[in-house]
Design an enzyme around this catalytic site. Sequence first.
Site, mmCIF file in Angstrom:
data_model
loop_
_atom_site.group_PDB
_atom_site.id
_atom_site.type_symbol
_atom_site.label_atom_id
_atom_site.label_comp_id
_atom_site.label_asym_id
_atom_site.label_seq_id
_atom_site.Cartn_x
_atom_site.Cartn_y
_atom_site.Cartn_z
ATOM 1 N N CYS A 1 -25.652 -8.044 19.872
ATOM 2 C CA CYS A 1 -25.817 -7.147 21.031
ATOM 3 C C CYS A 1 -26.089 -5.697 20.679
ATOM 4 O O CYS A 1 -27.140 -5.155 21.036
ATOM 5 C CB CYS A 1 -24.585 -7.232 21.918
ATOM 6 S SG CYS A 1 -24.464 -8.811 22.746
ATOM 7 N N ASP B 1 -30.966 -26.558 29.270
ATOM 8 C CA ASP B 1 -31.641 -25.888 28.156
ATOM 9 C C ASP B 1 -32.827 -26.755 27.741
ATOM 10 O O ASP B 1 -32.763 -27.979 27.820
ATOM 11 C CB ASP B 1 -30.661 -25.745 26.983
ATOM 12 C CG ASP B 1 -31.029 -24.597 26.060
ATOM 13 O OD1 ASP B 1 -30.240 -23.643 25.955
ATOM 14 O OD2 ASP B 1 -32.123 -24.672 25.441
ATOM 15 N N GLU C 1 -22.767 -9.597 31.698
ATOM 16 C CA GLU C 1 -21.508 -10.023 31.059
ATOM 17 C C GLU C 1 -21.077 -8.933 30.085
ATOM 18 O O GLU C 1 -21.904 -8.198 29.565
ATOM 19 C CB GLU C 1 -21.688 -11.367 30.347
ATOM 20 C CG GLU C 1 -22.922 -11.508 29.475
ATOM 21 C CD GLU C 1 -22.840 -10.806 28.138
ATOM 22 O OE1 GLU C 1 -21.709 -10.580 27.684
ATOM 23 O OE2 GLU C 1 -23.892 -10.482 27.571
ATOM 24 N N ARG D 1 -17.040 -10.265 24.455
ATOM 25 C CA ARG D 1 -17.117 -10.070 23.007
ATOM 26 C C ARG D 1 -16.967 -11.418 22.328
ATOM 27 O O ARG D 1 -16.178 -12.255 22.783
ATOM 28 C CB ARG D 1 -15.955 -9.189 22.519
ATOM 29 C CG ARG D 1 -16.070 -7.748 22.928
ATOM 30 C CD ARG D 1 -14.709 -7.093 22.843
ATOM 31 N NE ARG D 1 -13.767 -7.755 23.748
ATOM 32 C CZ ARG D 1 -12.472 -7.470 23.817
ATOM 33 N NH1 ARG D 1 -11.950 -6.577 23.037
ATOM 34 N NH2 ARG D 1 -11.680 -8.103 24.679
ATOM 35 N N GLY E 1 -16.527 2.448 9.410
ATOM 36 C CA GLY E 1 -16.722 1.319 8.494
ATOM 37 C C GLY E 1 -18.171 1.112 8.149
ATOM 38 O O GLY E 1 -18.921 2.076 7.935
ATOM 39 N N ASN F 1 -22.841 -0.762 26.495
ATOM 40 C CA ASN F 1 -22.987 -1.131 25.082
ATOM 41 C C ASN F 1 -23.462 0.044 24.238
ATOM 42 O O ASN F 1 -23.003 0.238 23.114
ATOM 43 C CB ASN F 1 -23.942 -2.315 24.932
ATOM 44 C CG ASN F 1 -23.211 -3.643 25.106
ATOM 45 O OD1 ASN F 1 -22.006 -3.662 25.345
ATOM 46 N ND2 ASN F 1 -23.927 -4.734 24.994
ATOM 47 N N LEU G 1 -13.131 3.172 17.525
ATOM 48 C CA LEU G 1 -13.159 4.349 16.646
ATOM 49 C C LEU G 1 -12.800 3.934 15.221
ATOM 50 O O LEU G 1 -12.186 4.704 14.491
ATOM 51 C CB LEU G 1 -12.193 5.428 17.146
ATOM 52 C CG LEU G 1 -12.665 6.282 18.324
ATOM 53 C CD1 LEU G 1 -11.641 7.361 18.658
ATOM 54 C CD2 LEU G 1 -14.030 6.940 18.041
HETATM 55 C C1 UDX Z 1 -20.280 -6.475 22.099
HETATM 56 C C2 UDX Z 1 -19.571 -5.806 23.296
HETATM 57 O O1 UDX Z 1 -18.249 -5.403 22.900
HETATM 58 C C3 UDX Z 1 -19.529 -6.737 24.491
HETATM 59 O O2 UDX Z 1 -18.944 -6.072 25.608
HETATM 60 C C4 UDX Z 1 -20.962 -7.144 24.821
HETATM 61 O O3 UDX Z 1 -21.034 -7.969 25.921
HETATM 62 C C5 UDX Z 1 -21.586 -7.818 23.616
HETATM 63 O O4 UDX Z 1 -21.560 -6.919 22.500
HETATM 64 P P1 UDX Z 1 -19.641 -8.223 20.187
HETATM 65 O O5 UDX Z 1 -21.061 -8.087 19.717
HETATM 66 O O6 UDX Z 1 -19.031 -9.568 20.275
HETATM 67 O O7 UDX Z 1 -19.485 -7.573 21.656
HETATM 68 O O8 UDX Z 1 -18.751 -7.385 19.158
HETATM 69 P P2 UDX Z 1 -17.796 -6.117 19.192
HETATM 70 O O9 UDX Z 1 -16.398 -6.559 19.061
HETATM 71 O O10 UDX Z 1 -18.102 -5.207 20.295
HETATM 72 O O11 UDX Z 1 -18.228 -5.447 17.790
HETATM 73 C C6 UDX Z 1 -19.593 -5.079 17.536
HETATM 74 C C7 UDX Z 1 -19.757 -4.503 16.157
HETATM 75 O O12 UDX Z 1 -19.156 -3.223 16.079
HETATM 76 C C8 UDX Z 1 -19.123 -5.330 15.027
HETATM 77 O O13 UDX Z 1 -20.032 -5.386 13.940
HETATM 78 C C9 UDX Z 1 -17.887 -4.552 14.646
HETATM 79 O O14 UDX Z 1 -17.513 -4.723 13.299
HETATM 80 C C10 UDX Z 1 -18.332 -3.129 14.932
HETATM 81 N N1 UDX Z 1 -17.219 -2.213 15.227
HETATM 82 C C11 UDX Z 1 -16.470 -2.390 16.355
HETATM 83 C C12 UDX Z 1 -16.970 -1.141 14.374
HETATM 84 O O15 UDX Z 1 -17.647 -0.950 13.354
HETATM 85 N N2 UDX Z 1 -15.951 -0.269 14.701
HETATM 86 C C13 UDX Z 1 -15.182 -0.418 15.808
HETATM 87 O O16 UDX Z 1 -14.288 0.428 16.031
HETATM 88 C C14 UDX Z 1 -15.443 -1.510 16.659
#
Ligand code: UDX
Length: 444
Positions: free
Chosen positions: A267, A30, A154, A157, A260, A215, A257
Amino acid sequence: MKVSVIGVGHVGLITAACMADLGHDVIGMDDDRSKIETLASGEVPFYEEGLAALTTKVVGEGRLRFSTDAAEAVADADVVFICVGTPSRDDGSPNLSYVQAAAASVATHATSSVVVAEKSTVPVRTGERIRHALALQTQSRGGGIVHDVVSNPEFLREGTAVEDTLRPDRVVVGADSARAHEVMRRIYEPLLARHACPYVATDVRTAELIKHASNAFLATKISFINSVARICELAGADVQTVADAMGHDARIGRAFLNAGLGYGGSCFPKDVKAFIHIAAELGYDFGMLRETDRVNREAIQWPIRQLRRLVWNLADKEIAILGVAFKPGTDDVRDAPALEVIDALRAEGARLRVHDPVALEQIRGRYADVELVEKAEDALRGAHAVVVCTEWDEYRAIKPERLAELLTYPVVVDARNLWDPQELADHGLTVASVGRPQIEIPGA
Ligand code: UDX
């Protein structure tokens, strides 16, 4: 095999540590000297479950080291993973200048053919641009070496990133040459030997699209259920039960699902906007995704509307905010919906007390007029309302009678459907839950 990882942020460090755990000889590089110094001193600069232990283990075993020297990192590598950031520009398009710079350093320093693997989420056809940039740079140095470019997205999460990397649902590798496919297969063989999962070998463009499509689909699922939540509120139905019943259908599935406050993080917001932009550039108007994005922005406004309804004027009202992280299990506040809630309430003159079990450090110093408190009870005590922005387990454990005792006005805006609204109502609290019948205490 000799693996080099350019960019040791979240994705890069996890990739590096996991590749080392699979038995490869890995160097994480880096430009950020302080980040490399932190890592070299044995510390991980951010929190991710299991990552510090894994990094310590593989560094101790001599399979992972860190450097700021691109020449050292790239010279003998079989595969160079590009894991640099692709931040959004104002128009939603991703800024790929770090990807280009990483490609340039490969062309400058590689002493033989390497496989350059894109891990950063990039628009479809970025692989071709990287290949072109590599060829130009190599040519300007006298030519002779031909590098392969592969897309190896990738799907990790935050909070379960190590597990998601070492035990993925699938591995996707897009390459346009048999040699590159063979090298990547060898990289992943130790993983597949430990954990059998589908290995999708495809061309570069298809692999690039798989990431954005995945995504964007998950984000759309969330916006879909948030729209259903609005209808449930108008109709007096319960979105949780709707989601549970929908989820029993194997074609739909219950995951993602949860209605909220909408999606945040590093991401989904960025990838949805990027995919809309990429589609438009290719000549397709991805209207469905524009709607996904719009519904998400509306979901973030939901608690503000509820507060105005239940508390009326927000100026000088004391509001407790529970949770800042974009989801539980992480201290990441990038694009966290809670921050927009905080901004909107500050704009109305509310006085805020904010709690989060791990993410407060990330916002310390950001707002002069917001009090950050170490205990959830200190946020709640004397508040005119509480807004739940992140569904941490420790909030789930707060007893309704304690909530009723601490709050000045008995108003709960549960933007993550953390608590049972009827139970709160039974203790005299007025509750706004997402997509559930609204319960107001007569006369309250
Ligand atoms: C996400 C993808 O899941 C992952 O595969 C990708 O590589 C990177 O982006 P991440 O950003 O870590 O991962 O979070 P994730 O658990 O997917 O949640 C994303 C957002 O969605 C959060 O703010 C979460 O609160 C929200 N969420 C998730 C909801 O509001 N409702 C849900 O049912 C699920």
